[in-house]
Design an enzyme around this catalytic site. Structure first.
Site, PDB file in Angstrom:
ATOM      1  N   HIS A 143       0.842  -1.205   0.000  1.00 50.91           N
ATOM      2  CA  HIS A 143       0.000   0.000   0.000  1.00 50.91           C
ATOM      3  C   HIS A 143       0.877   1.255   0.000  1.00 50.91           C
ATOM      4  O   HIS A 143       0.637   2.196  -0.774  1.00 50.91           O
ATOM      5  CB  HIS A 143      -0.899  -0.023   1.235  1.00 50.91           C
ATOM      6  CG  HIS A 143      -1.727   1.204   1.431  1.00 50.91           C
ATOM      7  ND1 HIS A 143      -3.041   1.316   1.013  1.00 50.91           N
ATOM      8  CD2 HIS A 143      -1.426   2.399   2.029  1.00 50.91           C
ATOM      9  CE1 HIS A 143      -3.503   2.508   1.326  1.00 50.91           C
ATOM     10  NE2 HIS A 143      -2.555   3.183   1.953  1.00 50.91           N
ATOM     11  N   GLU A 144       1.898   1.270   0.848  1.00 53.88           N
ATOM     12  CA  GLU A 144       2.766   2.448   0.934  1.00 53.88           C
ATOM     13  C   GLU A 144       3.626   2.610  -0.315  1.00 53.88           C
ATOM     14  O   GLU A 144       3.827   3.731  -0.798  1.00 53.88           O
ATOM     15  CB  GLU A 144       3.652   2.352   2.185  1.00 53.88           C
ATOM     16  CG  GLU A 144       2.885   2.274   3.499  1.00 53.88           C
ATOM     17  CD  GLU A 144       1.880   3.386   3.677  1.00 53.88           C
ATOM     18  OE1 GLU A 144       2.087   4.490   3.126  1.00 53.88           O
ATOM     19  OE2 GLU A 144       0.863   3.164   4.369  1.00 53.88           O
ATOM     20  N   HIS A 147       1.549   4.188  -2.898  1.00 56.66           N
ATOM     21  CA  HIS A 147       1.469   5.644  -2.715  1.00 56.66           C
ATOM     22  C   HIS A 147       2.654   6.325  -3.396  1.00 56.66           C
ATOM     23  O   HIS A 147       2.502   7.334  -4.095  1.00 56.66           O
ATOM     24  CB  HIS A 147       1.497   5.996  -1.225  1.00 56.66           C
ATOM     25  CG  HIS A 147       0.153   6.084  -0.578  1.00 56.66           C
ATOM     26  ND1 HIS A 147      -0.906   6.785  -1.132  1.00 56.66           N
ATOM     27  CD2 HIS A 147      -0.317   5.579   0.600  1.00 56.66           C
ATOM     28  CE1 HIS A 147      -1.959   6.700  -0.330  1.00 56.66           C
ATOM     29  NE2 HIS A 147      -1.630   5.975   0.728  1.00 56.66           N
ATOM     30  N   GLU A 222      -6.287   6.893  -1.264  1.00 53.33           N
ATOM     31  CA  GLU A 222      -6.260   5.683  -0.434  1.00 53.33           C
ATOM     32  C   GLU A 222      -6.851   4.502  -1.186  1.00 53.33           C
ATOM     33  O   GLU A 222      -6.308   3.388  -1.139  1.00 53.33           O
ATOM     34  CB  GLU A 222      -7.035   5.922   0.868  1.00 53.33           C
ATOM     35  CG  GLU A 222      -6.307   6.787   1.872  1.00 53.33           C
ATOM     36  CD  GLU A 222      -4.941   6.251   2.218  1.00 53.33           C
ATOM     37  OE1 GLU A 222      -4.822   5.052   2.565  1.00 53.33           O
ATOM     38  OE2 GLU A 222      -3.968   7.022   2.131  1.00 53.33           O
TER      39      GLU A 222
END
Length: 286
Positions: A143-144, A147, A222
């Site tokens: 997830h990071e 980003h 997100e």
């Protein structure tokens, strides 16, 4: 207390730098600070300047405010796994290996920050390492990394710069209108105390409205990062990580670190939340 002092010193330094830049621009181009062009210049310099200076300093601020330890040479199996996992995911996303760090916090969380895709930091909390399985932690890291690969830090900085500029510009213009009305349009040597009072009040009001816009785009980012993580490690792992977060304590991260963290902090309403509800994120992955 450390975070408060760092926040105050950083913002003071930014204000001083932007003040000097503004003075040079006015002197070189002969712009009046009370003209519409002057007001727009002030708004743009402080609106975009503050946002991009914060972005440039984001890694430095994040490391010092959280006390994060950057892994340079893995000392444990956990650190070695973290480095290997982030390296593999970064390669899959076609970006340079971010710095990887661990910060001491009981909350289950992680965040990404940095001025560009190829100059980023991915940090995880000790609470995440102690309370998540490897599959769940792998999904959080994905997830990071998503980003970072999506360029979310720069995107939200641009959005923040635009809304900051509009907030400052509209506040100063309306404060000038109110000030002229209350003073009977009398010529004065400079702005009165009513101008500064209404300038501050309008900036607070428009700032609240602007935060709704920024939060909206943050929530969109997100969902995109969740989707990117699902592509890297599988939707089941990402859903399991989000389910684990339901029992998490409130995030202590602030600012851009919270915006790009896996878990959200306190919000007075959904419109102001940087993250969508966990159930909505889980349903979006189904």
């Amino acid at each position: 207390m450390k975070r408060v002092v760092l926040f105050l010193l950083t913002n003071l330094a930014v204000m001083l730098v932007l003040g000097v830049v503004l003075s040079i621009i006015f002197a070189v181009f002969g712009i009046s600070s009370r003209s519409m062009g002057g007001i727009l210049t002030i708004a743009a310099v402080f609106g975009f300047g503050g946002a991009f200076i914060s972005l440039a300093m984001s890694k430095w601020i994040a490391k010092r405010s959280t006390g994060a330890y950057v892994i340079e040479h893995a000392r444990t199996d956990t650190e070695q796994w973290l480095m290997a996992t982030v390296a593999e995911q970064a390669q899959q996303r076609g970006i340079k290996m971010p710095e990887v760090a661990i910060y001491d916090s009981p909350e289950i969380n992680a965040f990404a920050t940095g001025p560009s895709k190829n100059n980023a930091l991915v940090a995880v909390s000790s609470g995440l390492l102690h309370n998540m399985t490897k599959d769940e932690a792998q999904a959080v890291l994905a997830h990071e990394v998503s980003h970072v690969a999506n360029g979310d830090m720069v995107t939200l900085t641009l959005i923040q710069g635009v809304v900051n500029t509009f907030v400052i510009f509209l506040a100063k213009v309306l404060a000038g209108v109110v000030d002229n009305f209350l003073s009977g349009n009398e010529e004065e040597s400079g702005p009165s105390w009513t101008y500064f009072l209404f300038d501050m009040l309008f900036q607070i009001l428009f700032g609240v409205l602007a935060s709704v816009v920024v939060a909206y785009f943050s929530r969109k980012r997100e969902y995109a990062a969740d989707r990117g993580a699902a592509e890297l490690v599988g939707a089941n792992k990402m859903r399991a990580a989000l389910e684990r977060l339901k029992g998490n304590r409130e995030s202590q991260l602030e600012g851009s670190m919270m915006a790009f963290g896996i878990a959200s902090g306190r919000s007075i309403g959904e419109l102001f939340a940087s993250h969508p509800p966990l159930d909505a994120r889980i349903n979006a992955l189904k």
